[in-house]
Write a protein that holds these residues in place. Structure first.
Motif, mmCIF file in Angstrom:
data_model
loop_
_atom_site.group_PDB
_atom_site.id
_atom_site.type_symbol
_atom_site.label_atom_id
_atom_site.label_comp_id
_atom_site.label_asym_id
_atom_site.label_seq_id
_atom_site.Cartn_x
_atom_site.Cartn_y
_atom_site.Cartn_z
ATOM 1 N N GLU A 113 1.254 -1.165 0.102
ATOM 2 C CA GLU A 113 -0.276 0.020 -0.380
ATOM 3 C C GLU A 113 0.516 1.212 -0.339
ATOM 4 O O GLU A 113 0.293 2.471 -0.576
ATOM 5 C CB GLU A 113 -0.908 -0.370 1.265
ATOM 6 N N PHE A 114 2.306 1.198 0.922
ATOM 7 C CA PHE A 114 2.648 2.476 0.536
ATOM 8 C C PHE A 114 3.946 2.658 -0.406
ATOM 9 O O PHE A 114 4.743 3.651 -0.290
ATOM 10 C CB PHE A 114 3.347 2.297 2.328
ATOM 11 N N ALA A 115 3.845 2.060 -1.138
ATOM 12 C CA ALA A 115 5.058 1.563 -2.501
ATOM 13 C C ALA A 115 4.577 2.812 -3.201
ATOM 14 O O ALA A 115 3.202 2.835 -3.720
ATOM 15 C CB ALA A 115 4.903 0.045 -3.620
ATOM 16 N N THR A 116 5.218 3.392 -3.698
ATOM 17 C CA THR A 116 5.255 3.846 -4.402
ATOM 18 C C THR A 116 5.759 4.122 -5.783
ATOM 19 O O THR A 116 5.522 4.537 -7.117
ATOM 20 C CB THR A 116 6.259 5.999 -4.168
ATOM 21 N N GLY A 117 6.869 2.704 -6.400
ATOM 22 C CA GLY A 117 6.966 2.585 -7.631
ATOM 23 C C GLY A 117 8.454 3.160 -7.491
ATOM 24 O O GLY A 117 8.955 2.806 -8.367
ATOM 25 N N ASP A 138 3.923 11.769 -1.148
ATOM 26 C CA ASP A 138 5.058 11.169 -2.785
ATOM 27 C C ASP A 138 4.828 10.266 -3.219
ATOM 28 O O ASP A 138 5.574 9.747 -4.208
ATOM 29 C CB ASP A 138 5.672 9.881 -1.309
ATOM 30 N N LYS A 139 3.778 9.203 -3.427
ATOM 31 C CA LYS A 139 2.308 8.712 -4.291
ATOM 32 C C LYS A 139 2.649 10.003 -5.586
ATOM 33 O O LYS A 139 2.542 9.340 -6.213
ATOM 34 C CB LYS A 139 1.148 7.927 -4.230
ATOM 35 N N SER A 140 1.939 10.843 -5.279
ATOM 36 C CA SER A 140 1.360 11.761 -6.322
ATOM 37 C C SER A 140 2.880 12.342 -6.918
ATOM 38 O O SER A 140 3.026 12.512 -8.098
ATOM 39 C CB SER A 140 1.163 13.299 -5.746
ATOM 40 N N LEU A 141 3.884 12.330 -6.142
ATOM 41 C CA LEU A 141 5.427 12.351 -6.322
ATOM 42 C C LEU A 141 5.550 11.653 -7.592
ATOM 43 O O LEU A 141 6.314 12.387 -8.549
ATOM 44 C CB LEU A 141 6.013 12.681 -5.616
ATOM 45 N N ALA A 142 5.714 10.265 -7.197
ATOM 46 C CA ALA A 142 5.787 9.382 -8.064
ATOM 47 C C ALA A 142 4.695 9.692 -9.386
ATOM 48 O O ALA A 142 5.658 9.734 -10.860
ATOM 49 C CB ALA A 142 5.509 8.092 -7.593
ATOM 50 N N ARG A 179 4.627 10.619 -15.373
ATOM 51 C CA ARG A 179 4.243 11.863 -16.178
ATOM 52 C C ARG A 179 5.568 12.719 -17.123
ATOM 53 O O ARG A 179 5.386 12.908 -17.657
ATOM 54 C CB ARG A 179 3.089 12.430 -15.736
ATOM 55 N N SER A 180 6.368 13.364 -15.993
ATOM 56 C CA SER A 180 7.334 13.768 -17.076
ATOM 57 C C SER A 180 8.924 12.816 -16.914
ATOM 58 O O SER A 180 9.247 13.604 -17.858
ATOM 59 C CB SER A 180 7.845 14.387 -15.285
ATOM 60 N N ALA A 181 8.831 11.466 -17.614
ATOM 61 C CA ALA A 181 10.092 11.064 -17.580
ATOM 62 C C ALA A 181 9.717 10.583 -18.910
ATOM 63 O O ALA A 181 8.383 10.064 -19.412
ATOM 64 C CB ALA A 181 9.974 9.588 -17.007
ATOM 65 N N PRO A 182 11.099 10.252 -20.098
ATOM 66 C CA PRO A 182 10.161 10.183 -21.343
ATOM 67 C C PRO A 182 9.822 8.397 -21.411
ATOM 68 O O PRO A 182 9.841 8.074 -20.424
ATOM 69 C CB PRO A 182 11.887 9.679 -21.343
ATOM 70 N N GLY A 183 8.809 8.782 -22.008
ATOM 71 C CA GLY A 183 8.210 7.638 -22.573
ATOM 72 C C GLY A 183 7.385 7.076 -20.905
ATOM 73 O O GLY A 183 7.039 5.753 -20.523
ATOM 74 N N GLY A 184 6.901 8.149 -20.455
ATOM 75 C CA GLY A 184 5.872 8.022 -18.853
ATOM 76 C C GLY A 184 6.616 6.777 -17.435
ATOM 77 O O GLY A 184 5.615 6.112 -17.186
ATOM 78 N N ALA A 185 7.755 6.622 -18.581
ATOM 79 C CA ALA A 185 8.278 5.314 -17.067
ATOM 80 C C ALA A 185 9.827 5.998 -16.734
ATOM 81 O O ALA A 185 10.728 5.925 -16.423
ATOM 82 C CB ALA A 185 8.267 4.342 -17.238
ATOM 83 N N PHE A 186 9.332 6.393 -15.023
ATOM 84 C CA PHE A 186 10.629 7.079 -14.529
ATOM 85 C C PHE A 186 11.751 5.768 -13.830
ATOM 86 O O PHE A 186 10.866 4.733 -13.207
ATOM 87 C CB PHE A 186 10.109 7.506 -12.594
#
Length: 143
Positions: free
Chosen positions: A8-12, A123-127, A132-139
């Motif tokens: 539940e706490f994982a941001t990815g 922090d989940k919003s930050l993730a 969304r900011s990363a190329p290809g949408g995957a940080f």
């Protein structure tokens, strides 16, 4: 109140998730010391370690924020939340020798509740912003 990590706490964001797990562990160490009758002298180094790690963690988050396209107000609010939390924890740390058992319990509850809310909302919003900011949408923070 013990703090149990779950998905539940994982941001990815691996770096952030590992740091959050370390924060959980240190908060639990503080809790366990207190529950086992630890003195203020025994609680002090754990709380000091926690305050130092919190600063390290916030610097990491703030560095990641600089890589994302964030709404200006959101960024300012996140920094303000970090500052407010740091001030409050430092105040508890400075007053630790004088804290009553009820105040130590308030500190432990505050740590758990604030961090839970901060992870699940901010922090989940930050993730999400980072993805969304990363190329290809995957940080990818494993660089």
């Amino acid at each position: 109140m013990r703090f149990t990590w779950s998905n539940e706490f994982a941001t990815g964001i691996q770096t952030i998730d590992l740091q959050h797990q370390a924060l959980f562990s240190t908060i639990n160490a503080l809790h366990d010391c207190y529950e086992n009758g630890g003195t203020h002298e025994q609680l002090q180094p754990i709380l000091l370690r926690l305050t130092h790690y919190i600063l390290f963690h916030f610097r990491t988050e703030e560095g990641l924020m600089s890589q994302a396209t964030l709404p200006p107000d959101w960024y300012a609010e996140h920094l303000a939340a970090h500052h407010e939390f740091t001030v409050k924890i430092n105040d508890y740390a400075d007053r630790l020798p004088q804290l009553t058992p009820a105040e130590v319990e308030d500190l432990l509850n505050y740590l758990v509740e604030w961090l839970k809310d901060h992870i699940l909302v901010t922090d989940k919003s930050l993730a999400s912003y980072l993805a969304r900011s990363a190329p290809g949408g995957a940080f990818d923070d494993r660089r």
